[in-house]
Enzyme design. Structure first.
Site, PDB file in Angstrom:
ATOM      1  N   TYR A   1       0.832  -1.205   0.000  1.00  0.00           N
ATOM      2  CA  TYR A   1       0.000   0.000   0.000  1.00  0.00           C
ATOM      3  C   TYR A   1       0.869   1.258   0.000  1.00  0.00           C
ATOM      4  O   TYR A   1       0.666   2.172  -0.817  1.00  0.00           O
ATOM      5  CB  TYR A   1      -0.925  -0.002   1.210  1.00  0.00           C
ATOM      6  CG  TYR A   1      -1.885   1.169   1.252  1.00  0.00           C
ATOM      7  CD1 TYR A   1      -2.986   1.207   0.401  1.00  0.00           C
ATOM      8  CD2 TYR A   1      -1.693   2.232   2.135  1.00  0.00           C
ATOM      9  CE1 TYR A   1      -3.875   2.276   0.432  1.00  0.00           C
ATOM     10  CE2 TYR A   1      -2.575   3.297   2.171  1.00  0.00           C
ATOM     11  CZ  TYR A   1      -3.663   3.315   1.323  1.00  0.00           C
ATOM     12  OH  TYR A   1      -4.533   4.374   1.343  1.00  0.00           O
TER      13      TYR A   1
ATOM     14  N   LYS B   1       1.190   4.088  -3.055  1.00  0.00           N
ATOM     15  CA  LYS B   1       0.815   5.489  -2.867  1.00  0.00           C
ATOM     16  C   LYS B   1       2.006   6.424  -3.054  1.00  0.00           C
ATOM     17  O   LYS B   1       1.859   7.542  -3.575  1.00  0.00           O
ATOM     18  CB  LYS B   1       0.178   5.690  -1.485  1.00  0.00           C
ATOM     19  CG  LYS B   1      -1.170   4.990  -1.327  1.00  0.00           C
ATOM     20  CD  LYS B   1      -2.175   5.452  -2.377  1.00  0.00           C
ATOM     21  CE  LYS B   1      -3.563   4.881  -2.133  1.00  0.00           C
ATOM     22  NZ  LYS B   1      -4.554   5.349  -3.139  1.00  0.00           N
TER      23      LYS B   1
END
Length: 252
Positions: free
Chosen positions: A155, A159
């Site tokens: 994650y 990002k």
């Protein structure tokens, strides 16, 4: 809408998610048409219906941003039913709660394919019409996880990549009238946020407040306004100061 700006057609991916419900509502309340795209048409229709129930204009579309053919089909459907878009909000994403030892190559790549390559596919597909019209806004929903790091590596890596993609694309849109920015939320009040994280907000967030999805929508609206025409390639943090706190010291 404020600032005397015209109404726009906005395509939002991941539109059925908790954060996007706030984005959709704010955009529609300002008079914009919201094209709600999500993995399932049923979910997208639910998001669109919520907008229409509040008096706004919305259409529903299905898309899998991890599938190039699906993105191409979305473009065809959008152009047939709604014409060209003015604004693209890339909000589709997943949070895979796996630590390093729990990942395999496939699970790591899947997160990147949805959270990073997906927005790239969407931008590459829809950017030409924004450039052709000489005005457009691309808003990527990133995260403070891409700024500070995060226990879930797929994650945070996705990002961080999305925020860097945002910064890099300003070159591609030089002089076109199209800007590209990222919104980096902290802890947002959505069903995805587990209670353990909510409980930490007073200790980890200087404002001691969780971010409301409506605030994300307000920031998106500002980026669409004429007042934001020179904000380009920016990561806009909306986290109550959490990122600054994490970088400096622990609370005594």
């Amino acid at each position: 809408m404020s600032h005397g700006s015209p109404t726009r057609t906005v395509l939002v991916t991941g539109a059925a998610g908790g954060m996007c419900r706030g984005i959709n509502a704010r955009l529609a309340a300002a008079g914009h048409t919201v094209l709600c795209a999500d993995l399932s048409l049923e979910a997208a229709e639910s998001a669109a219906e919520a907008v229409r129930a509040a008096g706004g204009r919305a259409e529903a579309f299905a898309v899998d941003v991890a599938d190039a053919d699906s993105v191409s089909a979305l473009a065809d459907a959008v152009h047939e039913r709604a014409g060209d878009i003015d604004v693209l909000v890339n909000a589709a994403g997943i949070l895979d709660r796996k630590y390093l030892a729990d990942h395999d190559a496939h699970s790591f790549e899947r997160t990147l394919d949805i959270n990073l390559v997906g927005p790239f596919r969407m931008i590459q597909t829809f950017a030409p019409e924004l450039v052709r019209k000489g005005w457009g806004r691309i808003i990527n929903i990133s995260s403070i996880a891409g700024v500070t790091g995060y226990p879930y590596p797929s994650y945070s890596a996705s990002k961080a990549g999305l925020s860097n993609l945002t910064r890099s694309l300003v070159i591609d849109f030089w002089g076109t009238g199209v800007t590209v920015n990222s919104i980096c939320p902290g802890v947002v009040d959505t069903p995805m946020v587990i209670q353990q994280v909510r409980d930490q907000v007073p200790r980890k967030v200087p404002t001691e407040q969780i971010v409301n999805p409506d605030e994300i929508g307000g920031l998106a609206l500002f980026l669409m306004s004429d007042d934001a025409r020179n904000i380009n390639g920016a990561d806009l943090l909306i986290d109550g100061g959490a990122t600054r706190y994490f970088q400096l010291f622990d609370r005594p």
